[in-house]
Scaffold this motif. Structure first.
Motif, mmCIF file in Angstrom:
data_model
loop_
_atom_site.group_PDB
_atom_site.id
_atom_site.type_symbol
_atom_site.label_atom_id
_atom_site.label_comp_id
_atom_site.label_asym_id
_atom_site.label_seq_id
_atom_site.Cartn_x
_atom_site.Cartn_y
_atom_site.Cartn_z
ATOM 1 N N ILE A 136 24.850 44.843 41.715
ATOM 2 C CA ILE A 136 25.036 44.060 42.942
ATOM 3 C C ILE A 136 26.438 44.295 43.497
ATOM 4 C CG2 ILE A 136 25.067 41.736 43.927
ATOM 5 C CD1 ILE A 136 23.220 40.931 41.528
ATOM 6 N N HIS A 137 26.520 44.608 44.777
ATOM 7 C CA HIS A 137 27.813 44.760 45.436
ATOM 8 C C HIS A 137 28.345 43.373 45.777
ATOM 9 C CE1 HIS A 137 27.305 49.152 46.179
ATOM 10 N NE2 HIS A 137 26.016 48.820 46.173
ATOM 11 N N VAL A 138 29.590 43.091 45.389
ATOM 12 C CA VAL A 138 30.191 41.778 45.637
ATOM 13 C C VAL A 138 31.391 41.937 46.566
ATOM 14 C CG1 VAL A 138 31.177 39.692 44.635
ATOM 15 C CG2 VAL A 138 29.430 40.967 43.372
ATOM 16 N N TYR A 139 31.343 41.190 47.672
ATOM 17 C CA TYR A 139 32.409 41.194 48.675
ATOM 18 C C TYR A 139 33.232 39.914 48.568
ATOM 19 C CZ TYR A 139 30.384 45.077 51.418
ATOM 20 O OH TYR A 139 29.916 46.302 51.856
ATOM 21 N N GLY A 140 34.483 39.996 49.016
ATOM 22 C CA GLY A 140 35.322 38.812 49.064
ATOM 23 C C GLY A 140 36.262 38.862 50.247
ATOM 24 N N ALA B 43 38.931 36.369 48.841
ATOM 25 C CA ALA B 43 40.001 37.354 49.001
ATOM 26 C C ALA B 43 40.823 37.473 47.733
ATOM 27 C CB ALA B 43 40.893 36.961 50.176
ATOM 28 N N LEU B 44 41.110 36.332 47.112
ATOM 29 C CA LEU B 44 41.892 36.329 45.877
ATOM 30 C C LEU B 44 41.151 37.055 44.764
ATOM 31 C CD1 LEU B 44 44.349 35.353 44.266
ATOM 32 C CD2 LEU B 44 43.124 33.210 43.867
ATOM 33 N N ILE C 18 34.681 44.385 46.567
ATOM 34 C CA ILE C 18 35.101 44.873 47.878
ATOM 35 C C ILE C 18 35.827 43.770 48.642
ATOM 36 C CG2 ILE C 18 34.333 45.874 50.071
ATOM 37 C CD1 ILE C 18 31.760 46.748 48.504
ATOM 38 N N GLY C 19 37.090 43.973 48.923
ATOM 39 C CA GLY C 19 37.875 43.008 49.687
ATOM 40 C C GLY C 19 37.942 43.389 51.150
ATOM 41 N N ASP D 50 42.890 40.512 56.193
ATOM 42 C CA ASP D 50 44.331 40.468 56.015
ATOM 43 C C ASP D 50 44.745 39.629 54.815
ATOM 44 O OD1 ASP D 50 46.804 41.443 57.246
ATOM 45 O OD2 ASP D 50 47.281 39.320 57.478
ATOM 46 N N VAL D 51 44.049 38.526 54.559
ATOM 47 C CA VAL D 51 44.401 37.696 53.398
ATOM 48 C C VAL D 51 44.190 38.502 52.120
ATOM 49 C CG1 VAL D 51 43.916 35.581 52.123
ATOM 50 C CG2 VAL D 51 43.846 35.564 54.627
ATOM 51 N N TYR D 52 43.081 39.206 52.042
ATOM 52 C CA TYR D 52 42.837 40.091 50.889
ATOM 53 C C TYR D 52 43.955 41.118 50.760
ATOM 54 C CZ TYR D 52 41.244 44.368 48.641
ATOM 55 O OH TYR D 52 41.188 45.506 47.884
#
Length: 253
Positions: free
Chosen positions: A70-74, A80-81, A92-93, A96-98
């Motif tokens: 599973i691809h996980v984004y943040g 982002a953290l 995958i971030g 800008d916060v990431y």
């Protein structure tokens, strides 16, 4: 196509488009991502998550989900953290916060924390995230609304506040009490209603666009370069997660 996205105040229900195949969930807490991964969505996105008085999303449940293909984004907030912390493992971030956490410009988890209302009032934010204050003040600086000394003072004052007390009203009142020029503060206050920057929301929207593009382009299961250690502690945690759940808190990151 299928995706699950955990979001709250950074991207409230009224701001979320209805897209076939994308399921919206409340802010994530420990165990939620693992339980969602058991359903085998193609993608999981994390924006907001509970913390402080309940355990927040574990790194290991994210690693486990990715090990299942599973691809996980943040993006935006706790997503982002976690993406900055797990980028080397394949998370995958976006946004800008990431980027700021990934490069080390930001290191304090408190930067993304806010106090907000429940889902019934669309997670109405009652305080300002420090990352949003930084983005707003920097925008005011670039626009010539404030000078560098005032911008630096405002950011310093905001950073010194506890996240549950951090509002623009408190920031401005504190700045006035410290002798900052009234005309400069009045100019900033007058600009705020139209100039305020919600960086967390912008990043969450960017993550959504990235996930939609990924789904539209066809999803190949993720192949990770690590082997997840099946420790006794992890197996016990999985059993605990599957037995219990709940969400009653109102502080997120």
């Amino acid at each position: 196509m299928s995706a699950i996205i955990f979001a709250g105040p950074s991207l409230p229900p009224g701001e979320r488009p209805t897209i076939p195949g994308i399921e919206w969930r409340p802010p994530v807490l420990r165990g939620d991502l693992y339980l969602s991964a058991l359903r085998r969505p193609e993608l999981i996105g994390v924006v907001d998550g509970y913390f402080e008085t309940v355990p927040t999303v574990w790194h290991k449940e994210i690693l486990w989900a990715m090990s299942q293909g599973i691809h996980v984004y943040g993006a935006g907030s706790i997503g982002a953290l976690r993406a900055a912390e797990l980028a080397e493992f394949g998370m995958i971030g976006v946004g800008d916060v990431y980027r700021q956490f990934r490069t080390g410009e930001l290191t304090d988890d408190e930067e993304i924390a806010v106090l907000h209302g429940p889902a019934e009032v669309e997670y109405l934010m009652l305080t300002e995230a420090m990352v949003n204050v930084r983005a707003t003040v920097n925008s005011a600086l670039r626009s010539g609304i404030v000078q560098l000394d005032v911008a630096s003072a405002l950011i310093g004052i905001a950073k010194a506040l506890f996240y549950k007390d951090r509002t623009y009203d408190v920031i401005l009142k504190t700045a006035a009490g410290r002798g900052l020029a009234p005309c400069a503060l009045d100019r900033f206050a007058a600009w705020l209603p139209c100039g305020q920057v919600d960086q967390k929301r912008m990043d969450a929207q960017a993550m959504l666009r990235a996930m939609i593009g990924h789904l539209d382009g066809g999803v190949v299961p993720l192949k990770v370069s690590y082997q997840l250690a099946k420790t006794f502690a992890w197996e016990e945690a999985r059993r605990l997660i599957e037995r219990t759940s709940g969400r009653t808190q109102d502080s997120t990151s």
